[in-house]
Design a protein around this motif. Structure first.
Motif: not given
Ligand SMILES: [Zn+2]
Length: 311
Positions: A69-77, A112-116, A129-134, A151-158
Motif C-alpha cells: 500500500g503506497t501513497g499516491g494513485q496506483v494503476d490497478p493493473t 493505494n495506502d488507504v485502499h490497503a 463478515g461484511v460482503r460489501n463495505g465502504l 475484493r478491493l474496487y479501485t475503479g479503472h484508474d485507481g
C-alpha cells in the motif's frame, strides 16, 4: 481461509513499514524505516527494497507474494504509481510492482495506502463478515476505499474511494483539489480545527486532535463542532449509500478517535438524508488502527495468489 503467508509493505510520506502477514491477518516481525521522501524516488525505492529484503531474510515462514500500500494513485493493473502528491517527490511514474517482482523474485501487487487499509479492515477488522463495505479514513484529509464481494474496487484508474471530494455544497468552501464544496473541507481534522478556532475566536493554532481531546475533556463547543463535522460526513455518505448500498461503513483515521459522538452524528446524517431502506446502514469504528494498511497489503497479495475472494 488459505494458509498463505505474505509480505505486507506500507509506504507513507514519513515512514515505510514491512511485516509478514499470516493467514489470520496477524503481523509478524514488523520493521519500520523513515521514508526520507525529500531524497527522491530512487532513495525511497531502495529503502523499500532494503526493508523487504530484511523482512524476507528474517521470515519465520517464507511469504509467497508481496503486497504494497503506497501513497499516491496506483494503476490497478500494472501496479505503477500514476499520480502522487508532493509527499514523495517524483513518486509518480515508478513501476513499483515490476521493480519489486524483479528484485524480490516473488509476485507483487500494489495499491493505494488507504485502499490497503480498507481491505485490511474489511477482511480482518471491523468489517469481518461484511460482503460489501465502504471504508472512510478521516484525518488531515478524507480518503476511502470500497471492498465489494470481499475484493478491493479501485475503479479503472485507481481513483475510486476519493470520498473527501464528494461535494456537499455547490460552489462551497475551496478545496485543495481545486474544486469547491468537497466534504473534506467540512469534516476533516483541519476543518474541525478551523471551525473550533473561528467559533472560539482563537488566535493560536489548533489541530483536529486538540479539538477531539478538548471534547473528551468536556468542552461543549468541541463536542458541537465534532458533531457538526459528523453530520456533514453523514450527508455525503447518504448519497454514496443510495448509490452503492454497502452492508456497512467503517470509519477510521484520527478523527474517528472522537468515538461515539462523531459516529452517532454520521449515523444521524445518513438517517436523515439516505433513502428509507438505507437509513440504518451500520456505521462501525475501525479496529485495526495503524496496522490496517500492512494487514490489507498482505491480504491484497494473498488474494492475488489464491484468487479467493474474501480469503
Ligand atoms: Zn476536493
Amino acid at each position: 481461509m488459505s494458509d498463505v503467508w505474505t509480505l505486507g509493505i506500507d509506504i507513507g510520506g514519513t515512514k515505510i513499514a514491512a511485516a509478514l502477514v499470516d493467514p489470520s491477518g496477524r503481523l509478524h516481525g514488523t520493521q519500520t524505516v523513515p521514508t526520507m521522501a525529500r531524497e527522491g524516488r530512487d532513495a525511497v525505492l531502495s529503502r523499500v527494497v532494503a526493508i523487504a529484503r530484511a523482512a524476507l531474510d528474517q521470515a519465520e515462514v517464507q511469504p509467497t507474494a508481496v503486497g504494497v500500500g503506497t501513497g499516491g494513485q496506483v494503476d490497478p493493473t500494472t501496479g505503477e504509481i500514476i499520480f502522487a502528491t508532493a509527499l514523495i517527490p517524483g513518486w509518480a511514474g515508478v513501476p513499483l510492482r515490476q521493480r519489486l517482482q524483479e528484485v524480490l523474485g516473488i509476485p507483487a501487487w500494489v495499491t493505494n495506502d488507504v485502499h490497503a487499509m480498507a481491505l485490511g479492515e474489511a477482511i480482518h477488522g471491523a468489517g469481518r463478515g461484511v460482503r460489501n463495505g465502504l471504508y472512510v479514513a478521516v484525518g488531515t484529509g478524507i480518503g476511502g476505499g470500497w471492498v465489494l464481494d470481499g475484493r478491493l474496487y479501485t475503479g479503472h484508474d485507481g481513483l475510486a474511494g476519493s470520498i473527501g471530494h464528494v461535494k456537499v455544497e455547490r460552489d462551497g468552501r475551496p478545496c485543495t483539489c481545486g474544486g469547491r464544496g468537497c466534504v473534506e473541507q467540512y469534516a476533516s481534522g483541519p476543518a474541525i480545527a478551523a471551525e473550533y478556532r473561528r467559533q472560539r475566536g482563537l488566535a493560536e493554532a489548533v489541530t483536529g486532535r486538540d479539538v477531539v481531546e478538548a471534547m473528551h475533556a468536556g468542552d461543549h463547543l468541541a463536542l458541537t463542532v465534532v458533531q457538526e463535522a459528523g453530520r456533514w460526513l453523514g450527508f455525503a455518505l447518504a448519497s454514496l449509500v443510495n448509490a452503492m448500498a454497502p452492508d456497512a461503513i467503517i470509519v477510521g483515521g484520527g478523527v474517528a478517535e472522537a468515538g461515539k459522538p462523531f459516529l452517532d452524528a454520521i449515523r444521524s446524517g445518513i438517517a436523515q438524508y439516505a433513502l428509507p431502506t438505507a437509513r440504518s446502514t451500520p456505521v462501525l469504528k475501525a479496529t485495526l488502527g495503524p496496522q490496517a494498511g500492512l494487514i490489507g497489503a498482505g491480504v491484497l497479495a494473498r488474494q492475488g495468489i489464491t484468487g479467493n475472494e474474501g480469503a
